[in-house]
Scaffold this motif. Structure first.
Motif, short mmCIF file in Angstrom:
data_model
loop_
_atom_site.label_atom_id
_atom_site.label_comp_id
_atom_site.label_asym_id
_atom_site.label_seq_id
_atom_site.Cartn_x
_atom_site.Cartn_y
_atom_site.Cartn_z
N PHE A 138 0.83 -1.21 0.00
CA PHE A 138 0.00 0.00 0.00
C PHE A 138 0.86 1.25 0.00
N TRP A 139 1.82 1.31 0.92
CA TRP A 139 2.61 2.53 1.04
C TRP A 139 3.48 2.77 -0.18
N ALA A 140 4.00 1.69 -0.78
CA ALA A 140 4.82 1.87 -1.98
C ALA A 140 3.99 2.44 -3.13
N SER A 141 2.75 1.96 -3.28
CA SER A 141 1.90 2.45 -4.37
C SER A 141 1.30 3.80 -4.04
N GLU A 142 0.90 4.00 -2.78
CA GLU A 142 0.26 5.26 -2.40
C GLU A 142 1.19 6.45 -2.58
N GLY A 143 2.45 6.29 -2.18
CA GLY A 143 3.39 7.38 -2.31
C GLY A 143 3.60 7.78 -3.76
N ALA A 144 3.70 6.78 -4.65
CA ALA A 144 3.89 7.08 -6.06
C ALA A 144 2.69 7.80 -6.65
N VAL A 145 1.48 7.38 -6.28
CA VAL A 145 0.27 8.02 -6.80
C VAL A 145 0.12 9.44 -6.26
N ALA A 146 0.25 9.59 -4.95
CA ALA A 146 0.04 10.89 -4.32
C ALA A 146 1.05 11.93 -4.80
N LEU A 147 2.27 11.49 -5.09
CA LEU A 147 3.32 12.42 -5.49
C LEU A 147 3.50 12.52 -7.00
N GLY A 148 3.22 11.41 -7.72
CA GLY A 148 3.51 11.37 -9.14
C GLY A 148 2.36 11.71 -10.06
N TYR A 149 1.11 11.53 -9.62
CA TYR A 149 -0.03 11.80 -10.49
C TYR A 149 -0.31 13.29 -10.67
N PRO A 150 -0.24 14.13 -9.62
CA PRO A 150 -0.60 15.55 -9.79
C PRO A 150 0.40 16.31 -10.65
N GLU A 151 -0.05 17.44 -11.20
CA GLU A 151 0.84 18.38 -11.86
C GLU A 151 1.88 18.86 -10.85
N PRO A 152 3.15 19.00 -11.24
CA PRO A 152 4.19 19.39 -10.29
C PRO A 152 3.88 20.67 -9.52
#
Length: 472
Positions: A138-152
């Motif tokens: 969960f934490w490995a995927s959540e961090g990538a989504v929360a940080l990588g999906y939004p516009e910088p």
């Protein structure tokens, strides 16, 4: 581009006609906002409600030692799964990784129910194993989504949405616990009502199907038309080689001490069981979340403040976090020394309740500010979501190992809590210099040049505009 889309882009303009068309014809369930709500909802239902039980002190148990031992097992397993979660997520995809990352939580809650109601201990340990495995993914995927999906340029804002949801879990969970444990029979020290856990099990079972609503990164449609950069390796062997390479980067190694120190304070659960009655713990578990949300809001607003450069935002935020921790820990030591002598058992009606509650509030406030800062800083290091999965997994794994050691340390009764408090204070002190060095050596442009194709703006951070490779 329509005016509302232009405002939503927060100053980052698309670089070609296809980007312009995409921003005008976005599908609502592919937008970054919808996916932020998905990751937030899963965080709310799974770890958020887990944190609600944890915020009671020892999962609501009368004695903290079995639950602390189980939590040590949870975070030990979670550390390994976080570490390897990046390669797993890059191979099977983020939606399925998030799904697997949610299914273990209700088993853990069922174990606490069986222990509370029937004195069963083995299911607590089985639940700890399933939860540890799930939590790592969960934490490995959540961090990538929360940080990588939004516009910088909007990472701070979306990270705050994610954290509001995740803190909403303890908030709602705390309200449930308070509603079920508020009468005069709960004034003394003890354990929470068994019915509490059944509510948590039912809610946590919803998390896994919600996780499947997450869009794969290649299908996400940002408001500014830019693409999420994906550069996954072609095999598990190549993924693990890339993981090893990322683990040896100087900037990542410099951050390891602060990730250990930030999550080592699991003594707060013992502090509650030692010095507060059941309904007082329930009230603390509910009210303290408002302080956490305020902390998240304050630092996230600053981190997205466009009139100040990225470097200054990150640097000044670090100074702010250090000051918060100094205040919280000095006050915590003063009150702990007092309680070592007097051994109180506070109910919310007692005059001394507020001073003890304020210790817990300050610890949570400081820790949340540090967490927001850490993940914002981590997200600046790459635009490639595959690489971000590795970074997030490495550092989440280290913080999990820290919590495993901390829970193990707190499975014993230390006189006045001096040993765990001293350990945390020393770790925090040691971590300041390497963290400051990581900030001092960091350069937004250098972090991206030569690794991926992106445009870098010192005012808004790196802006991902193209996708370089599909997932192999």
């Amino acid at each position: 581009m329509a005016s509302n889309d232009r405002e939503d882009a927060a100053g980052v303009l698309p670089n070609d006609a296809s980007s312009l068309s995409l921003s005008q014809t976005r599908t609502w369930y592919r937008t970054t906002l919808f996916n932020a709500f998905v990751i937030g909802a899963v965080g709310f239902l799974a770890p958020g409600l887990w944190n609600a039980m944890s915020s009671l002190g020892a999962g609501g148990a009368q004695s903290p030692y079995l639950v602390n031992a189980a939590n040590s097992l949870v975070f030990g397993l979670m550390g390994f799964l976080c570490l390897f979660g990046g390669p797993i997520a890059n191979r099977i995809g983020l939606p399925w990784t998030l799904f697997l990352g949610a299914i273990g939580y209700p088993v853990y809650s069922a174990g606490l129910y069986a222990n509370n109601r029937y004195g069963n201990e083995w299911l607590v340990l089985v639940g700890a194993v399933t939860c540890g495995i799930s939590a790592g993914l969960f934490w490995a995927s959540e961090g990538a989504v929360a940080l990588g999906y939004p516009e910088p340029s909007k990472r701070g804002r979306y990270m705050n949405i994610w954290l509001w949801f995740r803190t909403g879990g303890p908030l709602v969970g705390g309200a449930i616990v308070l509603a079920l444990n508020h009468d005069v029979n709960a004034k003394k020290k003890g354990k929470v009502d068994a019915t509490t856990y059944l509510v948590f099990v039912a809610l946590q079972c919803i998390a896994a199907p919600v996780a499947l609503l997450l869009s794969p990164p290649e299908k996400v449609q940002r408001a500014d038309g830019s693409k999420i950069i994906i550069k996954a390796e072609s095999s598990f062997k190549a993924e693990f080689k890339a993981l090893w390479s990322a683990s040896n980067r100087r900037d990542i190694l410099l951050l390891l001490p602060i990730f250990w120190a930030a999550y080592f304070n699991q003594y707060s659960g013992n502090f509650q069981t030692y010095y507060f009655g059941v309904r007082a713990r329930a009230l603390i578990g509910f009210v303290s979340n408002f302080g956490t949300l305020l902390s998240s809001q304050l630092i996230s607003t600053w981190l997205d403040y466009k009139r100040v450069t990225v470097r200054k935002r990150v640097t000044y935020a670090l100074y702010y976090v250090v000051v918060c921790h100094v205040v919280a820990w000095v006050y915590g030591w003063v009150i702990q020394e007092k309680y070592t002598r007097t051994r109180p058992a506070w109910d919310w009606e007692d005059a001394g309740f507020v001073e003890g509650f304020f210790v817990l509030l300050l610890w949570d406030f400081a820790r949340q500010a540090l967490q927001n800062w850490l993940y914002y800083f981590l997200a600046l290091k790459t635009d490639n979501i595959s690489e971000l999965s590795r970074f997030s997994g490495i550092l989440r794994g280290q913080e999990s190992f820290a919590q495993a050691v901390s829970y193990g340390l707190n499975s014993q009764e230390w006189k006045g809590g001096r040993v765990p408090l001293a350990a945390n204070t020393i770790l925090l002190g040691i971590s300041v210099y390497p963290t400051w060095l990581a900030v001092k050596e960091f350069d937004v442009a250098d972090a991206h040049s030569g690794k991926i194709s992106s445009s870098v703006d010192e005012e808004s951070g790196p802006s991902a505009t193209i996708i370089t490779e599909g997932q192999g």
